[in-house]
Design a protein around this motif. Sequence first.
Motif, PDB file in Angstrom:
ATOM      1  N   ILE A 152      47.156  43.028  43.299  1.00  0.00           N
ATOM      2  CA  ILE A 152      46.793  41.631  43.018  1.00  0.00           C
ATOM      3  C   ILE A 152      47.455  41.205  41.720  1.00  0.00           C
ATOM      4  CG2 ILE A 152      44.872  40.040  42.630  1.00  0.00           C
ATOM      5  CD1 ILE A 152      43.097  42.236  44.015  1.00  0.00           C
ATOM      6  N   GLY A 153      48.497  40.400  41.819  1.00  0.00           N
ATOM      7  CA  GLY A 153      49.213  39.933  40.639  1.00  0.00           C
ATOM      8  C   GLY A 153      50.609  40.528  40.561  1.00  0.00           C
ATOM      9  N   ALA A 154      51.613  39.685  40.291  1.00  0.00           N
ATOM     10  CA  ALA A 154      53.013  40.133  40.223  1.00  0.00           C
ATOM     11  C   ALA A 154      53.592  39.931  38.836  1.00  0.00           C
ATOM     12  CB  ALA A 154      53.850  39.380  41.265  1.00  0.00           C
ATOM     13  N   PRO A 159      53.640  35.104  47.564  1.00  0.00           N
ATOM     14  CA  PRO A 159      53.203  34.173  46.519  1.00  0.00           C
ATOM     15  C   PRO A 159      52.189  33.182  47.094  1.00  0.00           C
ATOM     16  CG  PRO A 159      55.314  33.475  47.400  1.00  0.00           C
ATOM     17  CD  PRO A 159      54.947  34.745  48.124  1.00  0.00           C
ATOM     18  N   ASN A 160      51.687  32.296  46.258  1.00  0.00           N
ATOM     19  CA  ASN A 160      50.762  31.229  46.685  1.00  0.00           C
ATOM     20  C   ASN A 160      49.514  31.795  47.356  1.00  0.00           C
ATOM     21  OD1 ASN A 160      52.806  29.253  45.944  1.00  0.00           O
ATOM     22  ND2 ASN A 160      53.843  29.829  47.839  1.00  0.00           N
ATOM     23  N   ALA A 161      49.096  32.965  46.935  1.00  0.00           N
ATOM     24  CA  ALA A 161      47.945  33.628  47.550  1.00  0.00           C
ATOM     25  C   ALA A 161      46.975  34.055  46.438  1.00  0.00           C
ATOM     26  CB  ALA A 161      48.405  34.843  48.356  1.00  0.00           C
ATOM     27  N   PHE A 162      45.868  33.347  46.306  1.00  0.00           N
ATOM     28  CA  PHE A 162      44.884  33.622  45.257  1.00  0.00           C
ATOM     29  C   PHE A 162      43.803  34.546  45.816  1.00  0.00           C
ATOM     30  CE2 PHE A 162      43.676  31.669  41.077  1.00  0.00           C
ATOM     31  CZ  PHE A 162      42.588  32.481  40.822  1.00  0.00           C
ATOM     32  N   THR A 163      43.659  35.719  45.251  1.00  0.00           N
ATOM     33  CA  THR A 163      42.637  36.666  45.710  1.00  0.00           C
ATOM     34  C   THR A 163      41.278  36.251  45.148  1.00  0.00           C
ATOM     35  OG1 THR A 163      44.281  38.434  45.740  1.00  0.00           O
ATOM     36  CG2 THR A 163      41.951  39.084  45.783  1.00  0.00           C
ATOM     37  N   ILE A 164      40.306  36.068  46.042  1.00  0.00           N
ATOM     38  CA  ILE A 164      38.998  35.563  45.585  1.00  0.00           C
ATOM     39  C   ILE A 164      37.884  36.596  45.721  1.00  0.00           C
ATOM     40  CG2 ILE A 164      39.548  33.150  45.983  1.00  0.00           C
ATOM     41  CD1 ILE A 164      38.102  33.292  48.637  1.00  0.00           C
ATOM     42  N   LYS A 165      38.157  37.724  46.412  1.00  0.00           N
ATOM     43  CA  LYS A 165      37.104  38.730  46.528  1.00  0.00           C
ATOM     44  C   LYS A 165      37.683  40.100  46.834  1.00  0.00           C
ATOM     45  CE  LYS A 165      32.665  39.703  48.758  1.00  0.00           C
ATOM     46  NZ  LYS A 165      31.636  39.279  49.719  1.00  0.00           N
ATOM     47  N   ALA A 206      27.695  55.713  51.031  1.00  0.00           N
ATOM     48  CA  ALA A 206      26.389  56.161  50.550  1.00  0.00           C
ATOM     49  C   ALA A 206      25.963  55.172  49.479  1.00  0.00           C
ATOM     50  CB  ALA A 206      26.466  57.573  49.983  1.00  0.00           C
ATOM     51  N   SER A 207      24.698  55.217  49.062  1.00  0.00           N
ATOM     52  CA  SER A 207      24.188  54.224  48.126  1.00  0.00           C
ATOM     53  C   SER A 207      24.952  54.231  46.808  1.00  0.00           C
ATOM     54  CB  SER A 207      22.696  54.466  47.876  1.00  0.00           C
ATOM     55  OG  SER A 207      22.498  55.773  47.359  1.00  0.00           O
ATOM     56  N   SER A 208      25.488  55.373  46.429  1.00  0.00           N
ATOM     57  CA  SER A 208      26.194  55.458  45.149  1.00  0.00           C
ATOM     58  C   SER A 208      27.688  55.673  45.328  1.00  0.00           C
ATOM     59  CB  SER A 208      25.608  56.619  44.340  1.00  0.00           C
ATOM     60  OG  SER A 208      25.773  57.834  45.060  1.00  0.00           O
ATOM     61  N   ASP A 209      28.188  55.428  46.524  1.00  0.00           N
ATOM     62  CA  ASP A 209      29.582  55.722  46.825  1.00  0.00           C
ATOM     63  C   ASP A 209      30.248  54.479  47.414  1.00  0.00           C
ATOM     64  OD1 ASP A 209      31.970  56.851  47.285  1.00  0.00           O
ATOM     65  OD2 ASP A 209      31.351  58.067  48.995  1.00  0.00           O
ATOM     66  N   SER A 210      30.749  53.615  46.523  1.00  0.00           N
ATOM     67  CA  SER A 210      31.397  52.382  46.951  1.00  0.00           C
ATOM     68  C   SER A 210      32.911  52.542  46.836  1.00  0.00           C
ATOM     69  CB  SER A 210      30.908  51.229  46.068  1.00  0.00           C
ATOM     70  OG  SER A 210      31.540  50.031  46.417  1.00  0.00           O
ATOM     71  N   SER A 211      33.634  52.025  47.840  1.00  0.00           N
ATOM     72  CA  SER A 211      35.101  52.112  47.831  1.00  0.00           C
ATOM     73  C   SER A 211      35.705  50.752  48.158  1.00  0.00           C
ATOM     74  CB  SER A 211      35.589  53.131  48.865  1.00  0.00           C
ATOM     75  OG  SER A 211      35.187  54.429  48.513  1.00  0.00           O
ATOM     76  N   ALA A 212      36.837  50.441  47.509  1.00  0.00           N
ATOM     77  CA  ALA A 212      37.573  49.217  47.833  1.00  0.00           C
ATOM     78  C   ALA A 212      38.349  49.429  49.120  1.00  0.00           C
ATOM     79  CB  ALA A 212      38.511  48.859  46.693  1.00  0.00           C
ATOM     80  N   ILE A 213      38.237  48.478  50.046  1.00  0.00           N
ATOM     81  CA  ILE A 213      38.961  48.604  51.323  1.00  0.00           C
ATOM     82  C   ILE A 213      39.817  47.379  51.618  1.00  0.00           C
ATOM     83  CG2 ILE A 213      37.263  50.167  52.336  1.00  0.00           C
ATOM     84  CD1 ILE A 213      36.187  47.705  53.900  1.00  0.00           C
ATOM     85  N   GLY A 214      39.798  46.366  50.748  1.00  0.00           N
ATOM     86  CA  GLY A 214      40.633  45.207  50.991  1.00  0.00           C
ATOM     87  C   GLY A 214      40.242  44.028  50.131  1.00  0.00           C
ATOM     88  N   VAL A 215      40.765  42.876  50.495  1.00  0.00           N
ATOM     89  CA  VAL A 215      40.524  41.656  49.715  1.00  0.00           C
ATOM     90  C   VAL A 215      40.389  40.458  50.649  1.00  0.00           C
ATOM     91  CG1 VAL A 215      41.894  42.549  47.787  1.00  0.00           C
ATOM     92  CG2 VAL A 215      42.962  41.049  49.492  1.00  0.00           C
ATOM     93  N   ILE A 216      39.815  39.387  50.119  1.00  0.00           N
ATOM     94  CA  ILE A 216      39.885  38.077  50.768  1.00  0.00           C
ATOM     95  C   ILE A 216      40.792  37.214  49.911  1.00  0.00           C
ATOM     96  CG2 ILE A 216      38.612  36.000  51.427  1.00  0.00           C
ATOM     97  CD1 ILE A 216      36.213  37.759  52.006  1.00  0.00           C
ATOM     98  N   VAL A 217      41.765  36.610  50.554  1.00  0.00           N
ATOM     99  CA  VAL A 217      42.763  35.839  49.836  1.00  0.00           C
ATOM    100  C   VAL A 217      42.765  34.395  50.353  1.00  0.00           C
ATOM    101  CG1 VAL A 217      44.620  36.445  51.446  1.00  0.00           C
ATOM    102  CG2 VAL A 217      45.162  35.883  49.070  1.00  0.00           C
TER     103      VAL A 217
END
Length: 568
Positions: free
Chosen positions: A9-11, A262-268, A275-286
């Motif tokens: 996210i970001g160039a 370009p022209n793509a703003f990542t918002i989430k 598991a309750s204590s095991d969170s992982s990033a799997i993507g974005v909403i753009v």
Amino acid sequence: MADQDVIVIGAGGGGAVIAKELGEMGLNVLVLEAGPWYGNKKWPHPNQQPGAKFSSHYNDLDISLYRQLFNKYEANMNDLVFGRLRWGPANRSLPQWFRKTNQKALIWQNSGIGGTTQTYTANSPRAFPEAVDHVWPLSYQELVPYYEKVEAILPVNFAPTTAKEDLFYFGAKQAGWELIPTLNVTTPGFRPQPNAILPPNKNLTNPTIPLEQLSLLEGCTLAGHCINGCPHGPSMDKIAKRSTNVSYIPLALRTGNVKIRPNAFTIKIITENKASSDSSAIGVIVRDVWTGEQEELLADAVVMAAGSIESPRLWLNSGLPKNPWVGKGLVNHYMDWLTGIFDEKDLNLILGCETIDPFVGHTCGARLDYPGLGSLQTVGMSPGLTASFYGMSESGYNILHPTIPNRHEDSQGRIIGYELKELMTNYRKTLSIVLCTDDEVDQRNGVTVDPFISDEHGPIPIVQYKPTKRSIKRQSELAKMAANILRKAGAKKIIRSNWPSGVMIHLESTMRMGFVVDQNCESYQVKRLYIADNSVHFNSIGGANPTLTTQALATRTAEKLFEKYFSK
């Protein structure tokens, strides 16, 4: 199933670097950039039409198009509201993106492929070792191989000497400072600025080659105005000033593994909880900034390289786990600006000519570093930008401050009217010094999001910065040093602007290493989520310009990310 291996996210200064490194390791990388792309055939009118969706081929780059869009007209390039280089969407019928601050402030950043490196002066000093050793979770020596790699790729060279550097060196020697002959600064002294600018054009002194033709050849022409965007060079990857859009982006595209949108703003940031204590990033909403359409994109890992304001904003707007250091600890190098005005006779004796012409050569070609205090740098901007910096002051109008005998400077405050006219009349006989303080981390400074005001990308960021007592004292010491150098060089009058603390150019440390991310720049609380921008710096790195350190860290982070998740 993930659409690609890694989303970046970001160039800008960090995102372009990590994309190139991961692409060379064979990973499929998607770079999302909120702003436009200048110099790509797929966006021939980047401020007027949406153009294509993405580019993934080096042959899409177009130097002729780049030269059409980048020129040296100050307002065309650097007007913070309407200029080509601003923090805002490509569509110039739309306003810039809003950042809220409740103080007198100027936040100087750009959107677009290359990010703020499109505007930066290309200064590329390393951090002060004493600001890293026994302070960061990793040693300075561990950073050195990554510094060396970035310095070779850009490449980084010591700035050539023009009149303003010559005068600065003269004043510094007269003031008793010694030359530092190395990139690693452990003792105070002055030196040529390590800059990401190609060496001077070999034909620079050849009178048979017109300036217009020189600008089409490889090498710096010393034409100045670096900060307005540099169009000099025979091809996109040989442009003299090495912003990442002309250095790392072409290299990323050459890997054949990097796709840039370009022209793509990542918002989430999208996460999953195994598991309750095991969170992982799997993507974005753009969000497409032209059409407003939103899209979900998946990856095996996500890298935030959106900068020291937008990275914490994105974390907070994504509802990621609470962390008391997300957005906190902003440092800003608490800058200030002093100008000396010289007589023709004195300049003739020192320089052999009657003017300094500060715009000639690199914008910042010389520096003095003082571990524990910060840095001084010569600065030679074009007249309009220079005049604008005289208009910012915490002291109010200078006419309200009588000259005080035995003060380091002769005048302090905002300059207007006849005095500004007289000052700009003498513009060619002035030498300006900008100072960068070794700024202290304070958890009260930083970025939050507004609970009541949102734009199309979510709650807007609120930025707050107030220097600590220690930073104020250090800045005062640096100002005395700058005034003394100007006086020793022969300045007849010295003006100190006393910039407001809210002049924010070198923003760092809002997602600190050791607090939000580990020493490999992976989030403690969200696995597979990395950060590769200024925000991970542990502190203000001593007062040195931050871009090179961010690029060195991004290079290291790519290596660590690959080893952990993709090497098997």
